[in-house]
Design a protein around this motif. Structure first.
Motif, PDB file in Angstrom:
ATOM      1  N   UNK A 134      82.042 -15.653 -91.577  1.00 17.67           N
ATOM      2  CA  UNK A 134      80.896 -14.924 -92.118  1.00 17.67           C
ATOM      3  C   UNK A 134      79.622 -15.738 -91.932  1.00 17.67           C
ATOM      4  N   UNK A 135      78.548 -15.055 -91.559  1.00 13.23           N
ATOM      5  CA  UNK A 135      77.256 -15.711 -91.420  1.00 13.23           C
ATOM      6  C   UNK A 135      76.809 -16.300 -92.757  1.00 13.23           C
ATOM      7  N   UNK A 136      76.172 -17.470 -92.693  1.00 13.05           N
ATOM      8  CA  UNK A 136      75.572 -18.099 -93.870  1.00 13.05           C
ATOM      9  C   UNK A 136      74.068 -17.864 -93.811  1.00 13.05           C
ATOM     10  N   UNK A 137      73.522 -17.255 -94.840  1.00  9.92           N
ATOM     11  CA  UNK A 137      72.085 -16.973 -94.863  1.00  9.92           C
ATOM     12  C   UNK A 137      71.383 -17.702 -96.003  1.00  9.92           C
ATOM     13  N   UNK A 138      72.145 -18.456 -96.790  1.00 12.79           N
ATOM     14  CA  UNK A 138      71.609 -19.110 -97.980  1.00 12.79           C
ATOM     15  C   UNK A 138      71.825 -20.617 -97.873  1.00 12.79           C
ATOM     16  N   UNK A 139      70.765 -21.396 -98.054  1.00 10.67           N
ATOM     17  CA  UNK A 139      70.885 -22.846 -97.893  1.00 10.67           C
ATOM     18  C   UNK A 139      71.803 -23.464 -98.938  1.00 10.67           C
ATOM     19  N   UNK A 140      71.809 -22.922-100.152  1.00 12.48           N
ATOM     20  CA  UNK A 140      72.685 -23.474-101.185  1.00 12.48           C
ATOM     21  C   UNK A 140      74.144 -23.361-100.761  1.00 12.48           C
ATOM     22  N   UNK A 141      74.513 -22.238-100.176  1.00 17.37           N
ATOM     23  CA  UNK A 141      75.886 -22.093 -99.704  1.00 17.37           C
ATOM     24  C   UNK A 141      76.150 -23.012 -98.512  1.00 17.37           C
ATOM     25  N   UNK A 142      75.171 -23.176 -97.654  1.00 20.10           N
ATOM     26  CA  UNK A 142      75.310 -24.066 -96.501  1.00 20.10           C
ATOM     27  C   UNK A 142      75.626 -25.489 -96.942  1.00 20.10           C
ATOM     28  N   UNK A 143      75.059 -25.903 -98.060  1.00 15.74           N
ATOM     29  CA  UNK A 143      75.247 -27.276 -98.536  1.00 15.74           C
ATOM     30  C   UNK A 143      76.354 -27.399 -99.588  1.00 15.74           C
ATOM     31  N   UNK A 144      76.983 -26.287 -99.923  1.00 17.61           N
ATOM     32  CA  UNK A 144      78.045 -26.285-100.932  1.00 17.61           C
ATOM     33  C   UNK A 144      79.362 -26.744-100.297  1.00 17.61           C
ATOM     34  N   UNK A 145      79.970 -27.821-100.791  1.00 11.81           N
ATOM     35  CA  UNK A 145      81.223 -28.290-100.185  1.00 11.81           C
ATOM     36  C   UNK A 145      82.399 -27.341-100.385  1.00 11.81           C
ATOM     37  N   UNK A 167      76.277 -26.848 -88.362  1.00 14.49           N
ATOM     38  CA  UNK A 167      75.663 -27.910 -87.576  1.00 14.49           C
ATOM     39  C   UNK A 167      74.447 -28.510 -88.283  1.00 14.49           C
ATOM     40  N   UNK A 168      74.128 -29.742 -87.912  1.00  9.34           N
ATOM     41  CA  UNK A 168      72.995 -30.436 -88.524  1.00  9.34           C
ATOM     42  C   UNK A 168      71.692 -29.685 -88.251  1.00  9.34           C
ATOM     43  N   UNK A 169      70.809 -29.709 -89.230  1.00  5.61           N
ATOM     44  CA  UNK A 169      69.484 -29.118 -89.029  1.00  5.61           C
ATOM     45  C   UNK A 169      68.483 -29.860 -89.902  1.00  5.61           C
ATOM     46  N   UNK A 170      67.242 -29.943 -89.445  1.00  9.59           N
ATOM     47  CA  UNK A 170      66.184 -30.528 -90.265  1.00  9.59           C
ATOM     48  C   UNK A 170      65.723 -29.547 -91.331  1.00  9.59           C
ATOM     49  N   UNK A 171      65.761 -28.257 -90.988  1.00  6.49           N
ATOM     50  CA  UNK A 171      65.376 -27.221 -91.937  1.00  6.49           C
ATOM     51  C   UNK A 171      66.297 -26.029 -91.748  1.00  6.49           C
ATOM     52  N   UNK A 172      66.930 -25.596 -92.834  1.00  7.18           N
ATOM     53  CA  UNK A 172      67.877 -24.489 -92.733  1.00  7.18           C
ATOM     54  C   UNK A 172      67.149 -23.170 -92.537  1.00  7.18           C
ATOM     55  N   UNK A 173      67.757 -22.312 -91.724  1.00  7.41           N
ATOM     56  CA  UNK A 173      67.275 -20.946 -91.552  1.00  7.41           C
ATOM     57  C   UNK A 173      68.363 -20.113 -90.911  1.00  7.41           C
ATOM     58  N   UNK A 174      68.299 -18.792 -91.029  1.00  2.52           N
ATOM     59  CA  UNK A 174      69.328 -17.933 -90.432  1.00  2.52           C
ATOM     60  C   UNK A 174      69.489 -18.140 -88.933  1.00  2.52           C
TER      61      UNK A 174
END
Length: 256
Positions: A134-145, A167-174
């Motif tokens: 599933x696509x991740x569109x929320x930064x909190x979920x992206x960083x949630x272990x 993958x690594x990113x300097x700033x999260x976005x869709x």
């Protein structure tokens, strides 16, 4: 046509949330939501719960649902599912499809099952195992272990899964295209048997993710892409509140 066997693994001794399969969500045990939603998929040859706990067995039997008892030594859901598949009461050919529908996905939809099966049927010589991505569109979920992130190649072959934000990113976005595992996995039966024959691997243990066992040993699954929808797994007691709030607006709620 291949037979399709669906198994829902559940156990009461989850480390972060003991007893969660029978914890109520909007007045019904979590495992009831999962089973009732899964049974809306029309192509099952077998659909059953699998567990090592008598409490779950008793609940399923009181409902008249199939339940398969497994050993209490499994630490990975896929090992439990493989044992249950071998005991499911029908002959399973190597090319038949076994689905693991995780017992902590109370908001799953039957079209997610169809999406997980689709690559197996459309690319039978190439794809032997799938995971719903599933696509991740929320930064909190992206960083949630608790959310297992997926790295895959251009063909959809999974390279690695991690609890880290990859993958690594300097700033999260869709536009990053980050994806997470949604707890539905599909296997050709011979590939699932191969998985259980492999010893637990270092990256499987470090990330607490079954699928990394395959990658450590040189095998691969493929993603089954699925667009984002507000759907939450239950990993901790806090998630119950998120699920109840979202489920109130879910079109399947009230249909079972």
């Amino acid at each position: 046509m291949s037979k399709i066997i669906g198994l829902i693994p559940a156990r009461m001794a989850a480390s972060r949330f003991p007893g969660k399969p029978l914890h109520p969500i909007l007045g019904r045990p979590m495992i009831e939501h999962v089973y009732q939603r899964a049974r809306l998929y029309p192509r099952w040859d077998v659909l059953a719960l699998c567990t090592c706990d008598e409490a779950i067995q008793d609940f399923a039997q009181a409902k008249g649902w199939p339940v398969i008892m497994t050993a209490d030594t499994h630490t990975r859901a896929l090992d439990r599912v493989a044992e249950a598949a071998a005991k499911c009461g029908i002959d399973i050919a190597d090319d038949d499809i076994v689905l693991n529908v995780q017992g902590d996905e109370p908001m799953m939809h039957p079209d997610m099952i169809a999406a997980t099966i689709k690559p197996l049927e459309e690319r039978p010589g190439e794809v032997r195992g799938t995971m719903l991505a599933m696509d991740i569109v929320d930064e909190a979920q992206f960083r949630n272990p608790d959310a297992l992130k997926i790295i895959h190649d251009l063909s959809g072959r999974v390279l690695y899964t991690s609890r880290q934000p990859i993958p690594h990113c300097k700033q999260f976005g869709p536009e990053l295209g980050a994806k997470r595992i949604y707890g539905i996995f599909g296997f050709r039966w011979d590939f699932l048997k191969l998985f259980t024959d492999l010893p637990p691997s270092p990256l499987e243990i470090k990330e607490a993710c079954d699928s990394n066992r395959l990658y450590d040993h040189g095998y691969h699954q493929h993603i089954a892409p699925y667009p984002f929808q507000p759907s939450y797994s239950v990993d901790s007691p806090h998630d119950i509140h998120l699920v109840e709030a979202a489920m109130a607006d879910d079109p399947l709620w009230g249909k079972y």
